[in-house]
Scaffold this motif. Structure first.
Motif, PDB file in Angstrom:
ATOM      1  N   ASP A 127       0.835  -1.205   0.000  1.00  0.00           N
ATOM      2  CA  ASP A 127       0.000   0.000   0.000  1.00  0.00           C
ATOM      3  C   ASP A 127       0.870   1.255   0.000  1.00  0.00           C
ATOM      4  OD1 ASP A 127      -2.296  -1.519   0.022  1.00  0.00           O
ATOM      5  OD2 ASP A 127      -2.552  -1.432   2.197  1.00  0.00           O
ATOM      6  N   LYS A 128       1.968   1.161   0.726  1.00  0.00           N
ATOM      7  CA  LYS A 128       2.938   2.254   0.769  1.00  0.00           C
ATOM      8  C   LYS A 128       4.341   1.643   0.803  1.00  0.00           C
ATOM      9  CE  LYS A 128      -0.060   5.738   1.757  1.00  0.00           C
ATOM     10  NZ  LYS A 128      -1.310   4.951   1.779  1.00  0.00           N
ATOM     11  N   LYS A 129       5.319   2.409   0.309  1.00  0.00           N
ATOM     12  CA  LYS A 129       6.727   1.996   0.376  1.00  0.00           C
ATOM     13  C   LYS A 129       7.546   3.143   0.959  1.00  0.00           C
ATOM     14  CE  LYS A 129       6.307  -0.453  -4.015  1.00  0.00           C
ATOM     15  NZ  LYS A 129       6.785  -0.469  -5.414  1.00  0.00           N
ATOM     16  N   VAL A 130       8.490   2.776   1.803  1.00  0.00           N
ATOM     17  CA  VAL A 130       9.491   3.725   2.277  1.00  0.00           C
ATOM     18  C   VAL A 130      10.813   3.341   1.615  1.00  0.00           C
ATOM     19  CG1 VAL A 130      10.743   4.666   4.247  1.00  0.00           C
ATOM     20  CG2 VAL A 130       8.339   3.997   4.493  1.00  0.00           C
ATOM     21  N   VAL A 131      11.335   4.217   0.771  1.00  0.00           N
ATOM     22  CA  VAL A 131      12.626   3.988   0.136  1.00  0.00           C
ATOM     23  C   VAL A 131      13.657   4.838   0.864  1.00  0.00           C
ATOM     24  CG1 VAL A 131      13.960   4.079  -2.006  1.00  0.00           C
ATOM     25  CG2 VAL A 131      11.520   3.550  -2.088  1.00  0.00           C
TER      26      VAL A 131
ATOM     27  N   ASN B 242       0.865  -3.112   5.817  1.00  0.00           N
ATOM     28  CA  ASN B 242       1.244  -3.338   4.415  1.00  0.00           C
ATOM     29  C   ASN B 242       2.108  -2.190   3.882  1.00  0.00           C
ATOM     30  OD1 ASN B 242       1.448  -4.843   2.052  1.00  0.00           O
ATOM     31  ND2 ASN B 242      -0.435  -3.978   1.166  1.00  0.00           N
ATOM     32  N   ILE B 243       3.041  -1.771   4.727  1.00  0.00           N
ATOM     33  CA  ILE B 243       4.027  -0.762   4.347  1.00  0.00           C
ATOM     34  C   ILE B 243       5.376  -1.459   4.225  1.00  0.00           C
ATOM     35  CG2 ILE B 243       5.203   1.370   5.014  1.00  0.00           C
ATOM     36  CD1 ILE B 243       2.633   1.921   6.771  1.00  0.00           C
ATOM     37  N   GLN B 244       5.974  -1.415   3.046  1.00  0.00           N
ATOM     38  CA  GLN B 244       7.258  -2.060   2.795  1.00  0.00           C
ATOM     39  C   GLN B 244       8.387  -1.037   2.881  1.00  0.00           C
ATOM     40  OE1 GLN B 244       8.692  -4.875   2.419  1.00  0.00           O
ATOM     41  NE2 GLN B 244       7.302  -6.442   1.639  1.00  0.00           N
ATOM     42  N   ILE B 245       9.518  -1.472   3.416  1.00  0.00           N
ATOM     43  CA  ILE B 245      10.727  -0.642   3.441  1.00  0.00           C
ATOM     44  C   ILE B 245      11.728  -1.212   2.446  1.00  0.00           C
ATOM     45  CG2 ILE B 245      12.645   0.209   4.847  1.00  0.00           C
ATOM     46  CD1 ILE B 245      10.811  -0.118   7.291  1.00  0.00           C
ATOM     47  N   VAL B 246      12.305  -0.349   1.640  1.00  0.00           N
ATOM     48  CA  VAL B 246      13.334  -0.751   0.669  1.00  0.00           C
ATOM     49  C   VAL B 246      14.574   0.098   0.928  1.00  0.00           C
ATOM     50  CG1 VAL B 246      13.965  -0.999  -1.765  1.00  0.00           C
ATOM     51  CG2 VAL B 246      11.587  -1.341  -1.053  1.00  0.00           C
TER      52      VAL B 246
ATOM     53  N   PHE C  30      12.106   8.581   0.843  1.00  0.00           N
ATOM     54  CA  PHE C  30      10.938   8.857   0.007  1.00  0.00           C
ATOM     55  C   PHE C  30       9.830   7.911   0.439  1.00  0.00           C
ATOM     56  CE2 PHE C  30      14.542  10.074  -2.630  1.00  0.00           C
ATOM     57  CZ  PHE C  30      14.146  11.292  -3.150  1.00  0.00           C
ATOM     58  N   ILE C  31       8.591   8.410   0.439  1.00  0.00           N
ATOM     59  CA  ILE C  31       7.435   7.556   0.683  1.00  0.00           C
ATOM     60  C   ILE C  31       6.615   7.506  -0.596  1.00  0.00           C
ATOM     61  CG2 ILE C  31       5.324   7.201   2.037  1.00  0.00           C
ATOM     62  CD1 ILE C  31       6.680   8.635   4.357  1.00  0.00           C
ATOM     63  N   LEU C  32       6.308   6.291  -1.051  1.00  0.00           N
ATOM     64  CA  LEU C  32       5.589   6.076  -2.307  1.00  0.00           C
ATOM     65  C   LEU C  32       4.227   5.439  -2.024  1.00  0.00           C
ATOM     66  CD1 LEU C  32       8.476   4.360  -4.360  1.00  0.00           C
ATOM     67  CD2 LEU C  32       8.168   6.800  -3.872  1.00  0.00           C
ATOM     68  N   ASP C  33       3.259   5.709  -2.904  1.00  0.00           N
ATOM     69  CA  ASP C  33       1.970   5.026  -2.778  1.00  0.00           C
ATOM     70  C   ASP C  33       2.014   3.701  -3.533  1.00  0.00           C
ATOM     71  OD1 ASP C  33       1.633   5.560  -5.497  1.00  0.00           O
ATOM     72  OD2 ASP C  33       0.051   7.069  -5.205  1.00  0.00           O
ATOM     73  N   ALA C  34       0.869   3.039  -3.645  1.00  0.00           N
ATOM     74  CA  ALA C  34       0.819   1.716  -4.273  1.00  0.00           C
ATOM     75  C   ALA C  34       1.188   1.766  -5.749  1.00  0.00           C
ATOM     76  CB  ALA C  34      -0.571   1.100  -4.098  1.00  0.00           C
TER      77      ALA C  34
END
Length: 430
Positions: free
Chosen positions: A323-327, A355-359, A405-409
């Motif tokens: 749902d969201k990603k933290v890069v 459902n927030i993924q970290i990369v 950076f925070i990204l949406d789906a």
């Protein structure tokens, strides 16, 4: 700027004379096969070509005239060798230990001379002040006192004599480094803003390839104090004209300087000026505009293929479904990363439950250090292991670590937090 020759015969002769080669020799135990040749535009490295080793020698053919700084980068071992070109053949021999460059022997005349002069300048700037202080405690009639006096006299003397017509780039670099960037306590030798503007306006193309442009611009901004930085910038851009290649290169450098020092208001002001230009834009400014456009709020975050990502089987950043990603761009050698990433780790399970993924994309160089550090990180980790030579730097306009950076789906940028606290606040995970 460069003269344009109209006679085809003259042009053909110039082209033939301009081609030169760069030959890099390495011992048989140096394991790298690939090497990349770069030139310089302002502070930006420009890829020229990539070559493979033949009998432990890399030979690059440069097809046109070029005077200025160059470097060869070995991506497998992350070795970099810097040198100059004066539009003549360059020859370099490497001394290698454990697949790392230990020493560099410059075999061509220009680089040998430049190396000796650089060594002399460093000793003059770093060692001479210390020797002068030490001498106060030793009398001239002692052996050590006499030796100190002799060395101080030697270092205080003029540098190696040089024919400026024969070595135009070395002359340009040394003269202007000494005038604008060398440390001096003599107020009479300090240059003012008008002198710097005059230098930037009247210098030939050697300025862009010399590596002097950015530090001279920083010196220019510092010389004006902090009271009216925008006024100082407007003054220099008014003189250089942003419709010209020189003006655009300077504008690009200034935008990057403000980005590095987090002077957001000034960066946005001059980035907007650059975006609104109606004239033809040179490559240097175009690259700055592209890097910034890639990471604007609402932009689709550029994809990157993973090299050897951990804790995932997907092949690229866009393949990560959440749902969201933290890069986060980070490095194991970054002290701020050492203090911030553990706070992200504390909340990892809470974020994952939403459902927030970290990369984590690392700007590490040393594989062992990187591998050891990511053992503690359960999120997706990847690295090109090329440090600031990584493709991430230009693609995502990264100037410091950590950068978030925070990204949406759909991989659109919805936030650009400055610190880990801002990340946790965004997700109400504090």
């Amino acid at each position: 700027m460069k003269k344009i020759y109209t006679l085809s015969a003259v042009l053909a002769a110039v082209v033939l004379q301009a081609q030169f080669t760069v030959a890099i020799q390495a011992p048989a135990d140096f394991k790298d096969q690939d090497a990349i040749l770069y030139t310089l535009s302002g502070s930006k490295d420009i890829v020229v070509t990539k070559e493979q080793s033949k009998n432990n020698t890399w030979t690059f053919k440069y097809p046109k005239a070029y005077m200025g700084m160059m470097k060869v980068y070995f991506p497998s071992s992350n070795n970099t060798v810097s040198f100059i070109s004066e539009n003549k053949n360059v020859s370099i021999k490497l001394d290698v230990q454990n697949n790392k460059v230990k020493d560099v022997a410059y075999l061509d005349e220009a680089n040998e001379l430049m190396s000796k002069q650089q060594e002399g300048s460093q000793k003059k700037e770093l060692i001479l002040p210390a020797l002068s202080q030490i001498k106060e405690y030793y009398k001239d009639n002692t052996d050590f006192g006499q030796a100190l006096k002799t060395e101080i006299a030697r270092l205080s003397g003029t540098s190696t004599s040089m024919d400026a017509a024969k070595h135009p780039f070395i002359s340009f670099y040394n003269t202007n480094y000494s005038k604008f960037l060398s440390n001096t306590s003599d107020a009479t030798k300090k240059v003012n803003q008008d002198e710097i503007i005059d230098f930037l306006d009247k210098s030939n193309d050697l300025l862009e390839s010399s590596s002097l442009l950015r530090p001279v611009l920083v010196a220019y901004l510092n010389s004006g104090g902090n009271t009216n930085v925008a006024g100082s910038v407007d003054k220099i851009l008014d003189r250089l004209k942003v419709e010209t290649p020189r003006g655009q290169t300077v504008l690009s450098e200034l935008i990057d300087i403000f980005d590095v020092y987090q002077m957001d208001e000034l960066k946005n002001k001059y980035l907007t000026l650059a975006k609104n230009l109606k004239c033809t834009i040179n490559d240097r400014l175009a690259s700055t505009l592209k890097s910034n456009a890639n990471v604007e709020m609402g932009a689709t975050f550029p994809n990157t293929k993973f090299q050897s990502a951990t804790n995932t089987t997907v092949k690229s950043l866009h393949d990560v479904k959440a749902d969201k990603k933290v890069v986060v761009f980070w490095s194991s050698t970054c002290s701020h990363c050492e203090s911030e990433l553990p706070k992200l780790l504390e909340k990892y399970n809470d974020l994952k439950a939403k459902n927030i993924q970290i990369v984590g994309l690392s700007l590490d160089v040393d594989k062992a250090s990187y591998t050891s550090r990511i053992a503690a990180f359960p999120w997706i980790n990847d690295s090109e292991l090329r440090g600031w030579n990584s493709s991430y730097v230009d693609a995502y306009n990264v100037h410091a670590t950590p950068t978030y950076f925070i990204l949406d789906a759909n991989n659109k940028i919805i936030s650009k937090p400055e610190h880990v606290g801002d990340v946790l606040e965004y997700f109400k995970a504090k």
